[in-house]
Design an enzyme around this catalytic site. Structure first.
Site, short mmCIF file in Angstrom:
data_model
loop_
_atom_site.label_atom_id
_atom_site.label_comp_id
_atom_site.label_asym_id
_atom_site.label_seq_id
_atom_site.Cartn_x
_atom_site.Cartn_y
_atom_site.Cartn_z
CE LYS A 153 67.84 -42.00 49.31
NZ LYS A 153 68.57 -40.81 49.84
CD GLU A 172 59.02 -44.73 39.54
OE1 GLU A 172 58.98 -43.96 40.51
OE2 GLU A 172 60.01 -44.85 38.81
CG ASP A 173 58.40 -41.20 43.10
OD1 ASP A 173 58.57 -41.73 41.98
OD2 ASP A 173 59.33 -40.66 43.71
CG ASP A 208 59.51 -35.01 34.66
OD1 ASP A 208 58.75 -34.56 33.78
OD2 ASP A 208 60.44 -34.35 35.14
CE LYS A 260 56.65 -33.09 37.45
NZ LYS A 260 57.97 -32.44 37.56
CB VAL A 262 55.30 -31.69 42.93
CG1 VAL A 262 54.40 -30.86 42.05
CG2 VAL A 262 55.58 -33.05 42.30
CG ASP A 275 64.37 -35.49 47.13
OD1 ASP A 275 63.91 -36.05 46.12
OD2 ASP A 275 65.55 -35.12 47.22
NE ARG A 289 63.80 -38.59 49.96
CZ ARG A 289 63.94 -38.78 48.65
NH1 ARG A 289 62.89 -39.08 47.92
NH2 ARG A 289 65.12 -38.67 48.08
P1 5GP Z 1 61.87 -39.40 34.57
O1 5GP Z 1 62.87 -40.38 34.04
O2 5GP Z 1 60.44 -39.90 34.46
O3 5GP Z 1 62.03 -38.04 33.97
O4 5GP Z 1 62.26 -39.16 36.07
C1 5GP Z 1 61.56 -39.67 37.11
C2 5GP Z 1 62.25 -39.33 38.41
O5 5GP Z 1 62.62 -37.95 38.48
C3 5GP Z 1 61.28 -39.57 39.54
O6 5GP Z 1 61.33 -40.88 40.00
C4 5GP Z 1 61.71 -38.53 40.55
O7 5GP Z 1 62.74 -39.07 41.34
C5 5GP Z 1 62.28 -37.39 39.71
N1 5GP Z 1 61.26 -36.34 39.52
C6 5GP Z 1 60.59 -36.05 38.40
N2 5GP Z 1 59.75 -35.00 38.57
C7 5GP Z 1 59.87 -34.65 39.86
C8 5GP Z 1 59.25 -33.62 40.67
O8 5GP Z 1 58.39 -32.84 40.26
N3 5GP Z 1 59.65 -33.56 41.98
C9 5GP Z 1 60.59 -34.39 42.50
N4 5GP Z 1 60.89 -34.23 43.79
N5 5GP Z 1 61.20 -35.35 41.77
C10 5GP Z 1 60.84 -35.48 40.47
#
Ligand code: 5GP
Length: 184
Positions: A47, A103-104, A107, A135, A157, A163, A169
């Site tokens: 979301k 994408e938002d 990470d 990140k 964050v 969220d 959100r």
């Molecule tokens: P990744 O597979 O890149 O580690 O995970 C990405 C997902 O983890 C993002 O789409 C998001 O939903 C969640 N996520 C990663 N870092 C953060 C953060 O700092 N805050 C929030 N609210 N969600 C995060």
């Protein structure tokens, strides 16, 4: 919702509404130029990407189509494992389409890496990625993100689609939460 509605829950604003919106102007101008004359499909990841998608798509002059995927990554707590399950798949056939994943945040990059290979297996003409936030961890996974809004430090964050326990959100900015929020 704004900082004043958060009581003492906000630790600090990392990116203001104005910073986010100004950066989206720049990204949209870049994407308009890069995809001129082509038919573009934006794929949002639910979301968190809802806010980015809504604001970014409205700035594009290109005619676009929009579709959504929902995925859940199996992981321990706040870390992602890279094992992903599709909760909602696309309605669109990707064959010969130019796809831009919206994408938002990236990470670990594991979710995105999985998504990228999943979408590439559907024979699109091209797949690129736009993320509002990235990140430093993401550098460890070899995912080529074409458009990045902001590089941020390794901190959890919230806001602008992101969220904590499904809250925050609807903040127009990106910020961090006070430690007591996690303890409650
Ligand atoms: P990744 O597979 O890149 O580690 O995970 C990405 C997902 O983890 C993002 O789409 C998001 O939903 C969640 N996520 C990663 N870092 C953060 C953060 O700092 N805050 C929030 N609210 N969600 C995060």
């Amino acid at each position: 919702m704004d900082a004043t509605d958060m009581g003492g829950d906000l630790a600090k604003v990392l990116l203001s509404e104005e910073q986010l919106q100004t950066r989206l102007d720049e990204l949209a101008a870049q994407v308009d130029a890069d995809y001129a004359g082509r038919d573009l499909l934006l794929v949002g990841v639910l979301k968190g990407a809802v806010m980015v998608m809504a604001d970014f798509a409205r700035r594009l002059h290109l005619p676009i189509q929009m579709d959504w995927m929902a995925v859940s990554s199996y992981g321990a707590g706040t870390t992602s494992s890279g094992v992903v399950r599709i909760l909602k798949d696309l309605d669109t056939d990707l064959s010969d389409r130019h796809v831009l994943i919206v994408e938002d945040i990236v990470d670990s990059g594991l979710t995105l890496s999985w998504l990228l290979s999943n979408l590439r297996s559907r024979n699109p003409a091209s797949v690129e990625i736009l993320t509002m936030l990235r990140k430093p961890e993401a550098a460890k996974v070899d995912v080529d993100v074409r458009y990045v809004g902001f590089e941020i430090p390794t901190e959890f964050v919230v806001g602008y689609g992101l969220d904590y326990a499904e809250k925050y959100r609807n903040l127009p900015f990106v910020g961090t939460l006070a430690p007591h929020v996690y303890a409650d």
